[in-house]
Design a protein around this motif. Sequence first.
Motif, PDB file in Angstrom:
ATOM      1  N   GLU A 462       1.929   0.688  18.499  1.00  0.00           N
ATOM      2  CA  GLU A 462       1.469  -0.580  19.082  1.00  0.00           C
ATOM      3  C   GLU A 462       0.334  -1.158  18.260  1.00  0.00           C
ATOM      4  O   GLU A 462       0.289  -2.363  17.973  1.00  0.00           O
ATOM      5  CB  GLU A 462       1.011  -0.355  20.527  1.00  0.00           C
ATOM      6  CG  GLU A 462       2.136  -0.223  21.531  1.00  0.00           C
ATOM      7  CD  GLU A 462       1.614  -0.262  22.955  1.00  0.00           C
ATOM      8  OE1 GLU A 462       0.889  -1.218  23.290  1.00  0.00           O
ATOM      9  OE2 GLU A 462       1.920   0.674  23.729  1.00  0.00           O
ATOM     10  N   ALA A 465       1.772  -2.540  14.977  1.00  0.00           N
ATOM     11  CA  ALA A 465       2.481  -3.811  15.146  1.00  0.00           C
ATOM     12  C   ALA A 465       1.493  -4.969  15.274  1.00  0.00           C
ATOM     13  O   ALA A 465       1.668  -6.020  14.644  1.00  0.00           O
ATOM     14  CB  ALA A 465       3.382  -3.729  16.373  1.00  0.00           C
ATOM     15  N   ARG A 466       0.475  -4.791  16.055  1.00  0.00           N
ATOM     16  CA  ARG A 466      -0.520  -5.854  16.230  1.00  0.00           C
ATOM     17  C   ARG A 466      -1.302  -6.092  14.932  1.00  0.00           C
ATOM     18  O   ARG A 466      -1.635  -7.239  14.597  1.00  0.00           O
ATOM     19  CB  ARG A 466      -1.474  -5.490  17.375  1.00  0.00           C
ATOM     20  CG  ARG A 466      -0.824  -5.554  18.750  1.00  0.00           C
ATOM     21  CD  ARG A 466      -1.852  -5.369  19.853  1.00  0.00           C
ATOM     22  NE  ARG A 466      -1.295  -5.649  21.157  1.00  0.00           N
ATOM     23  CZ  ARG A 466      -0.744  -4.761  21.966  1.00  0.00           C
ATOM     24  NH1 ARG A 466      -0.672  -3.492  21.581  1.00  0.00           N
ATOM     25  NH2 ARG A 466      -0.251  -5.112  23.145  1.00  0.00           N
ATOM     26  N   ALA A 477       5.634  -5.688  11.299  1.00  0.00           N
ATOM     27  CA  ALA A 477       5.273  -5.643  12.718  1.00  0.00           C
ATOM     28  C   ALA A 477       6.519  -5.437  13.572  1.00  0.00           C
ATOM     29  O   ALA A 477       6.522  -4.629  14.522  1.00  0.00           O
ATOM     30  CB  ALA A 477       4.574  -6.929  13.120  1.00  0.00           C
ATOM     31  N   ALA A 480       7.693  -1.844  13.387  1.00  0.00           N
ATOM     32  CA  ALA A 480       6.845  -0.968  14.200  1.00  0.00           C
ATOM     33  C   ALA A 480       7.210  -1.087  15.681  1.00  0.00           C
ATOM     34  O   ALA A 480       7.287  -0.090  16.402  1.00  0.00           O
ATOM     35  CB  ALA A 480       5.380  -1.309  13.981  1.00  0.00           C
ATOM     36  N   LEU A 481       7.478  -2.315  16.134  1.00  0.00           N
ATOM     37  CA  LEU A 481       7.840  -2.516  17.535  1.00  0.00           C
ATOM     38  C   LEU A 481       9.139  -1.791  17.877  1.00  0.00           C
ATOM     39  O   LEU A 481       9.272  -1.181  18.938  1.00  0.00           O
ATOM     40  CB  LEU A 481       7.994  -4.010  17.833  1.00  0.00           C
ATOM     41  CG  LEU A 481       6.709  -4.841  17.872  1.00  0.00           C
ATOM     42  CD1 LEU A 481       7.036  -6.320  17.944  1.00  0.00           C
ATOM     43  CD2 LEU A 481       5.835  -4.441  19.064  1.00  0.00           C
ATOM     44  N   ARG A 490       6.987  -1.114  24.535  1.00  0.00           N
ATOM     45  CA  ARG A 490       7.536  -1.945  23.468  1.00  0.00           C
ATOM     46  C   ARG A 490       7.615  -3.407  23.916  1.00  0.00           C
ATOM     47  O   ARG A 490       7.248  -4.330  23.179  1.00  0.00           O
ATOM     48  CB  ARG A 490       8.927  -1.440  23.075  1.00  0.00           C
ATOM     49  CG  ARG A 490       9.579  -2.245  21.940  1.00  0.00           C
ATOM     50  CD  ARG A 490      10.856  -1.609  21.445  1.00  0.00           C
ATOM     51  NE  ARG A 490      11.902  -1.602  22.456  1.00  0.00           N
ATOM     52  CZ  ARG A 490      12.312  -0.521  23.124  1.00  0.00           C
ATOM     53  NH1 ARG A 490      11.766   0.652  22.885  1.00  0.00           N
ATOM     54  NH2 ARG A 490      13.274  -0.604  24.034  1.00  0.00           N
ATOM     55  N   THR A 494       5.571  -6.550  22.330  1.00  0.00           N
ATOM     56  CA  THR A 494       6.373  -7.628  21.743  1.00  0.00           C
ATOM     57  C   THR A 494       5.980  -8.988  22.320  1.00  0.00           C
ATOM     58  O   THR A 494       5.798  -9.968  21.576  1.00  0.00           O
ATOM     59  CB  THR A 494       7.867  -7.378  21.999  1.00  0.00           C
ATOM     60  OG1 THR A 494       8.242  -6.119  21.429  1.00  0.00           O
ATOM     61  CG2 THR A 494       8.715  -8.472  21.376  1.00  0.00           C
ATOM     62  N   GLN A 516      14.378  -8.304  17.808  1.00  0.00           N
ATOM     63  CA  GLN A 516      14.031  -7.215  18.717  1.00  0.00           C
ATOM     64  C   GLN A 516      15.114  -6.855  19.737  1.00  0.00           C
ATOM     65  O   GLN A 516      14.922  -5.963  20.559  1.00  0.00           O
ATOM     66  CB  GLN A 516      12.740  -7.561  19.462  1.00  0.00           C
ATOM     67  CG  GLN A 516      11.520  -7.681  18.579  1.00  0.00           C
ATOM     68  CD  GLN A 516      11.276  -6.407  17.783  1.00  0.00           C
ATOM     69  OE1 GLN A 516      11.151  -5.319  18.346  1.00  0.00           O
ATOM     70  NE2 GLN A 516      11.230  -6.535  16.453  1.00  0.00           N
TER      71      GLN A 516
END
Length: 542
Positions: A462, A465-466, A477, A480-481, A490, A494, A516
């Motif tokens: 998390e 991703a951020r 990103a 990673a999600l 997740r 997202t 996603q």
Amino acid sequence: MTTPRWIGAGVCAGIALLVTCLHPKHLDSRPTAPATPPANSATAARAPHETPPTSAAATTVTGFEARIQRLKDSLAGKPPALRRQEIDEILKAWADADPYAALGFVSDAPRFPDRLGALLIPLERMAKADPVAALAWIRAHAAKPDGDILTQRLLQGLTDADPVQAAKLLQLAGDAVNEYVAARTLNALEKGHPDLVIELFGSLGKGAKTYSVDSVVRVLAGKDLESAMRWTANQHGQPWAANALAAMLDYVYRNRPKELAAVGRQLGATTKDFDAAYWQGVDPGSEPPEDLLSLMSEKARNRSIADWAIYHCETDPEAALSAIRRLSSVATQLDTMEQAVRTWMRSDRKGATAWLANQTDPISAGVRNRLRIEDLPAAERLTELAKLPSDKKADRLVASTLRSMSENSPVEAADWVTRNPERAKSDWAEQVARAYLSQDDAAAAEWIARLPRGEARDGALEAAARHWAAHGDLDIAGEALQLIATSSSRLTATMDIFERTYRKDSTKARQLIASQNLSSETCAFLEAWAAQQNRFRPDWED
């Protein structure tokens, strides 16, 4: 409804007059103050041949004519404008001399700052002498909700100044009075006029009785505890029965604590009732009675013992610590003993340390170990903490140590997470990853990739991703999600990244969502959110 004896014939006559005045034929569509006030008014009508008396009131009114004219001019917009304080001072003097004239002026003025507050000034003067007249004026001149507000505020002020007159007003006002205001009036009558409390209680509505019943219980118990217990038992089935029982237990605990268990059993009190009695009447200066402790829930019992012991640890620490061992449950003794020893250390570290060193029981050994661990350097502290069972106390210490270590040495903090992935919680790993990524995102990415699947890895992903989304690399990103194993985590991450990105670049935000594999419902929700943002976006942003 039976009229209480203290109202008297004069008040009853006033009520009859009130009913007559309120008949529709006596009121026009917009009632105003009486042109001719009652005979007891300072401006009462007189026969033409009579000479006006030279009373202090008449002299006062004459002396204020110029100021009253200034008030009228100011409210009409003529200079000089008066400040609120000056307006109130003129009204107070006018109300002292002739409350009806002051009321009529404030009521009929086309505009008046805080009109309700201004009306209260003459109404309070009137109510001190004649609450019936004050209530009659309110009912004749103030429609709901203003009338109810005036009645309640008038009762509040009168309760402080003259509780007996407040009781008369409360009796007459009925449902117009808020239950909390009614309870406050009864509370004010307890010491000086206990009989009024009992008499007035019977005339209240259900809501007011529920909030006022404790006053009745205290008055009855102060006279005769047995009678108060019978009265309390007779309230069974009433909406205020639970409050009556709670008030009785509270009274006994504060005044005759040794009898609390017997009284409670006789009245059918539950464990919850005994818990409440202790918390309402707790006295940190006295040890909780053991017969009461036996009737309380385990949680409340342990808390009460801990509170008492910690309070006494600086004055009589050995007695306090002995009470912990004797009275509290084994499951809570370690935490309670630690709190007590720490309290003792604040006033006598040397004595507390020496006492603890001489103890041989397992609980004392556990306290010594906790104190030793906290004195270790951060890395060693984390190593020792990893050996202890996971509980709230240990977890809080791990979290605070990791937070501090992340700020100073994120690599060391990351190493601890790597060696203890099953112990590391998601938010701990996210915090460590955030600090590591800000220092060296390439090395941090390699570290995250090596973490085993689980809560710690999800937290670190998390953060990753951020981090990459904030730096504009939405492809990384998005990857990673997709690797976050827990679906709820997740989805939350997202949506957060989508919203942040959309404000900067809506096209890239939609590309992220498309990668996603989200449900159609989630996509529809995000599009609705985006449409809402577009509605309020300033034109210059387009």
